[in-house]
Design a protein around this motif. Structure first.
Motif, PDB file in Angstrom:
ATOM      1  N   PHE A 145       0.827  -1.204   0.000  1.00 31.14           N
ATOM      2  CA  PHE A 145       0.000   0.000   0.000  1.00 31.14           C
ATOM      3  C   PHE A 145       0.866   1.260   0.000  1.00 31.14           C
ATOM      4  CE2 PHE A 145      -1.980   3.519   2.234  1.00 31.14           C
ATOM      5  CZ  PHE A 145      -3.161   3.672   1.520  1.00 31.14           C
ATOM      6  N   VAL A 146       1.845   1.288   0.893  1.00 28.64           N
ATOM      7  CA  VAL A 146       2.718   2.470   0.989  1.00 28.64           C
ATOM      8  C   VAL A 146       3.392   2.765  -0.340  1.00 28.64           C
ATOM      9  CG1 VAL A 146       4.846   3.315   2.054  1.00 28.64           C
ATOM     10  CG2 VAL A 146       3.094   2.237   3.470  1.00 28.64           C
ATOM     11  N   GLU A 147       3.747   1.713  -1.083  1.00 33.81           N
ATOM     12  CA  GLU A 147       4.448   1.884  -2.350  1.00 33.81           C
ATOM     13  C   GLU A 147       3.506   1.908  -3.558  1.00 33.81           C
ATOM     14  OE1 GLU A 147       8.111   2.127  -2.933  1.00 33.81           O
ATOM     15  OE2 GLU A 147       7.588   2.937  -0.949  1.00 33.81           O
ATOM     16  N   HIS A 148       2.202   1.908  -3.309  1.00 35.76           N
ATOM     17  CA  HIS A 148       1.193   1.994  -4.386  1.00 35.76           C
ATOM     18  C   HIS A 148       1.304   0.836  -5.377  1.00 35.76           C
ATOM     19  CE1 HIS A 148       0.193   6.109  -3.092  1.00 35.76           C
ATOM     20  NE2 HIS A 148       1.494   6.284  -2.967  1.00 35.76           N
ATOM     21  N   VAL A 149       1.573  -0.367  -4.882  1.00 37.10           N
ATOM     22  CA  VAL A 149       1.755  -1.542  -5.740  1.00 37.10           C
ATOM     23  C   VAL A 149       0.602  -2.514  -5.514  1.00 37.10           C
ATOM     24  CG1 VAL A 149       3.246  -3.508  -6.288  1.00 37.10           C
ATOM     25  CG2 VAL A 149       4.263  -1.291  -5.723  1.00 37.10           C
ATOM     26  N   HIS A 150      -0.027  -2.941  -6.581  1.00 38.55           N
ATOM     27  CA  HIS A 150      -1.101  -3.932  -6.488  1.00 38.55           C
ATOM     28  C   HIS A 150      -0.492  -5.286  -6.119  1.00 38.55           C
ATOM     29  CE1 HIS A 150      -4.424  -6.551  -7.740  1.00 38.55           C
ATOM     30  NE2 HIS A 150      -5.202  -5.490  -7.613  1.00 38.55           N
ATOM     31  N   PRO A 151      -1.096  -6.028  -5.182  1.00 38.75           N
ATOM     32  CA  PRO A 151      -0.478  -7.279  -4.700  1.00 38.75           C
ATOM     33  C   PRO A 151      -0.274  -8.342  -5.774  1.00 38.75           C
ATOM     34  CG  PRO A 151      -2.214  -6.551  -3.201  1.00 38.75           C
ATOM     35  CD  PRO A 151      -2.300  -5.689  -4.415  1.00 38.75           C
ATOM     36  N   TRP A 152      -1.059  -8.311  -6.847  1.00 42.55           N
ATOM     37  CA  TRP A 152      -0.943  -9.334  -7.887  1.00 42.55           C
ATOM     38  C   TRP A 152      -0.058  -8.899  -9.061  1.00 42.55           C
ATOM     39  CZ3 TRP A 152      -4.790  -9.650  -4.411  1.00 42.55           C
ATOM     40  CH2 TRP A 152      -5.168 -10.912  -3.971  1.00 42.55           C
ATOM     41  N   GLY A 160      -4.791 -14.189   3.325  1.00 44.30           N
ATOM     42  CA  GLY A 160      -5.701 -13.085   3.094  1.00 44.30           C
ATOM     43  C   GLY A 160      -4.924 -11.814   2.780  1.00 44.30           C
ATOM     44  N   THR A 161      -5.201 -11.215   1.632  1.00 47.71           N
ATOM     45  CA  THR A 161      -4.460 -10.038   1.173  1.00 47.71           C
ATOM     46  C   THR A 161      -5.418  -8.857   1.063  1.00 47.71           C
ATOM     47  OG1 THR A 161      -2.848 -11.385  -0.008  1.00 47.71           O
ATOM     48  CG2 THR A 161      -3.074  -9.100  -0.724  1.00 47.71           C
ATOM     49  N   TYR A 162      -4.972  -7.711   1.555  1.00 51.35           N
ATOM     50  CA  TYR A 162      -5.797  -6.504   1.597  1.00 51.35           C
ATOM     51  C   TYR A 162      -5.141  -5.414   0.755  1.00 51.35           C
ATOM     52  CZ  TYR A 162      -7.627  -8.948   5.712  1.00 51.35           C
ATOM     53  OH  TYR A 162      -8.154  -9.887   6.564  1.00 51.35           O
ATOM     54  N   TRP A 163      -5.972  -4.642   0.043  1.00 48.84           N
ATOM     55  CA  TRP A 163      -5.424  -3.550  -0.763  1.00 48.84           C
ATOM     56  C   TRP A 163      -6.517  -2.533  -1.084  1.00 48.84           C
ATOM     57  CZ3 TRP A 163      -7.453  -7.883  -2.740  1.00 48.84           C
ATOM     58  CH2 TRP A 163      -8.222  -7.803  -3.906  1.00 48.84           C
ATOM     59  N   CYS A 164      -6.098  -1.337  -1.459  1.00 49.53           N
ATOM     60  CA  CYS A 164      -7.000  -0.282  -1.890  1.00 49.53           C
ATOM     61  C   CYS A 164      -6.974  -0.245  -3.414  1.00 49.53           C
ATOM     62  CB  CYS A 164      -6.591   1.072  -1.326  1.00 49.53           C
ATOM     63  SG  CYS A 164      -7.556   2.453  -2.031  1.00 49.53           S
ATOM     64  N   PRO A 165      -8.102  -0.490  -4.086  1.00 50.40           N
ATOM     65  CA  PRO A 165      -8.089  -0.520  -5.556  1.00 50.40           C
ATOM     66  C   PRO A 165      -7.799   0.834  -6.197  1.00 50.40           C
ATOM     67  CG  PRO A 165     -10.331  -0.717  -4.689  1.00 50.40           C
ATOM     68  CD  PRO A 165      -9.421  -0.828  -3.518  1.00 50.40           C
ATOM     69  N   THR A 166      -7.976   1.916  -5.444  1.00 52.76           N
ATOM     70  CA  THR A 166      -7.655   3.241  -6.004  1.00 52.76           C
ATOM     71  C   THR A 166      -6.190   3.595  -5.800  1.00 52.76           C
ATOM     72  OG1 THR A 166      -9.922   4.034  -5.633  1.00 52.76           O
ATOM     73  CG2 THR A 166      -8.190   5.700  -5.877  1.00 52.76           C
ATOM     74  N   CYS A 167      -5.694   3.411  -4.594  1.00 49.93           N
ATOM     75  CA  CYS A 167      -4.303   3.746  -4.301  1.00 49.93           C
ATOM     76  C   CYS A 167      -3.325   2.714  -4.884  1.00 49.93           C
ATOM     77  CB  CYS A 167      -4.077   3.848  -2.802  1.00 49.93           C
ATOM     78  SG  CYS A 167      -5.001   5.168  -1.993  1.00 49.93           S
ATOM     79  N   GLN A 168      -3.835   1.503  -5.136  1.00 55.55           N
ATOM     80  CA  GLN A 168      -2.983   0.421  -5.665  1.00 55.55           C
ATOM     81  C   GLN A 168      -3.641  -0.164  -6.919  1.00 55.55           C
ATOM     82  OE1 GLN A 168      -3.180  -1.101  -1.375  1.00 55.55           O
ATOM     83  NE2 GLN A 168      -1.469  -2.279  -2.219  1.00 55.55           N
ATOM     84  N   PRO A 169      -3.700   0.595  -7.988  1.00 56.97           N
ATOM     85  CA  PRO A 169      -4.372   0.098  -9.195  1.00 56.97           C
ATOM     86  C   PRO A 169      -3.651  -1.098  -9.779  1.00 56.97           C
ATOM     87  CG  PRO A 169      -3.161   2.113  -9.665  1.00 56.97           C
ATOM     88  CD  PRO A 169      -3.118   1.935  -8.171  1.00 56.97           C
ATOM     89  N   ALA A 170      -4.430  -2.013 -10.345  1.00 61.37           N
ATOM     90  CA  ALA A 170      -3.846  -3.190 -10.995  1.00 61.37           C
ATOM     91  C   ALA A 170      -3.007  -2.780 -12.189  1.00 61.37           C
ATOM     92  CB  ALA A 170      -4.942  -4.157 -11.428  1.00 61.37           C
ATOM     93  N   ALA A 171      -1.897  -3.504 -12.395  1.00 65.13           N
ATOM     94  CA  ALA A 171      -1.034  -3.188 -13.532  1.00 65.13           C
ATOM     95  C   ALA A 171      -1.781  -3.453 -14.836  1.00 65.13           C
ATOM     96  CB  ALA A 171       0.240  -4.049 -13.478  1.00 65.13           C
ATOM     97  N   ARG A 172      -1.565  -2.587 -15.822  1.00 64.09           N
ATOM     98  CA  ARG A 172      -2.199  -2.773 -17.123  1.00 64.09           C
ATOM     99  C   ARG A 172      -1.517  -3.886 -17.878  1.00 64.09           C
ATOM    100  NH1 ARG A 172      -5.648   1.321 -18.330  1.00 64.09           N
ATOM    101  NH2 ARG A 172      -5.503   3.209 -17.058  1.00 64.09           N
TER     102      ARG A 172
END
Length: 264
Positions: free
Chosen positions: A174-181, A252-264
């Motif tokens: 989250f801090v680094e704005h990286v989507h977990p997947w 269980g993985t948690y993330w913010c879809p706005t702050c951590q957008p999925a890579a295109r």
């Protein structure tokens, strides 16, 4: 949940209580070590290696333990009341001297090895985020060895870097704005990411409370971890949760879809 900072703090407190003193209590409650007896030996050092704990004795032997998901060590005054954190049957180890007794509840992987044999237990670990061997360049090299693995799973692989657990995985991403997947090879700045992980563990290592936001209020200690459905503390978007990894190691993985957008 024990992570690298918890192991580091546990090791420091055990070292302060046990190091330099002769052992008067030594009781391992696992079948293969039930007859082991190191009473009379002197504890020389207790240190953490990732999430592993190594208690070294003057006779060149080391007691290894691992906290895993539910293990803990508690200190009490020798001869005084035992800590009542958990039932007696959960005790796996007791090591003490005339002043202090360390009681290990549900500690795992108890082993006694020689000092040179420690490598068989911890030699596979990557650079320790809180150890003297911390090397961000090596950590990045290790992560890039499997560029198609998701960064969420790669951070939990202790062979890449030692000390990150599921909570810090979610928080540093989250801090680094990286989507977990995101595939590890597609992460824009792995050096920044591993250094952020090291900073988060370092600021929390000296106390039992774990806060990645700098706040200790209930529900505000973490940015995303265990906040599924709650509003993001930055943008108010509801936090999402999904299992990541293959069973039985899915986490269980948690993330913010706005702050951590999925890579295109």
């Amino acid at each position: 949940m024990p992570e690298g900072d918890t192991a580091w703090l546990t090791a420091r407190r055990l070292h302060q209580a046990l190091a330099g003193r002769a052992v008067t209590i030594f009781d391992l409650r696992v079948p293969e070590l039930a007859t082991s007896d190191l009473k009379g030996e002197t504890v020389t050092q207790v240190l953490a290696r990732g999430k592993h704990l190594l208690t070294r004795f003057g006779n060149d032997l080391t007691l290894h333990s691992h906290l895993r998901m539910d293990g803990s060590w508690y200190l009490s005054r020798t001869g005084g009341p035992r800590p009542r954190r958990y039932p007696e049957h959960m005790i796996r180890a007791r090591v003490g001297n005339e002043e202090w007794t360390a009681t290990g509840y549900r500690v795992h992987d108890l082993r006694i090895v020689t000092r040179s044999g420690e490598a068989t237990l911890v030699g596979h670990l990557g650079p320790d985020l809180l150890g003297p061997d911390w090397d961000p360049e090596q950590a990045v090299t290790n992560l890039l060895a499997a560029p198609d693995e998701t960064i969420g799973e790669a951070l939990l692989d202790q062979r890449n870097l030692a000390g990150v657990g599921n909570m810090y995985k979610c928080e540093v991403l989250f801090v680094e704005h990286v989507h977990p997947w995101t595939p590890t090879g597609k992460v824009r700045d792995l050096t920044s990411l591993v250094n952020a992980a090291q900073r988060l563990l370092r600021v929390n290592r000296d106390h039992p409370e774990q806060s990645t936001t700098g706040m200790l209020g209930r529900g505000r200690e973490h940015w995303v971890y265990e906040r599924s459905g709650a509003p993001c503390l930055r943008c108010r978007t509801p936090i999402q949760r999904a299992d990541q990894g293959k069973s039985p190691r899915a986490r269980g993985t948690y993330w913010c879809p706005t702050c951590q957008p999925a890579a295109r």
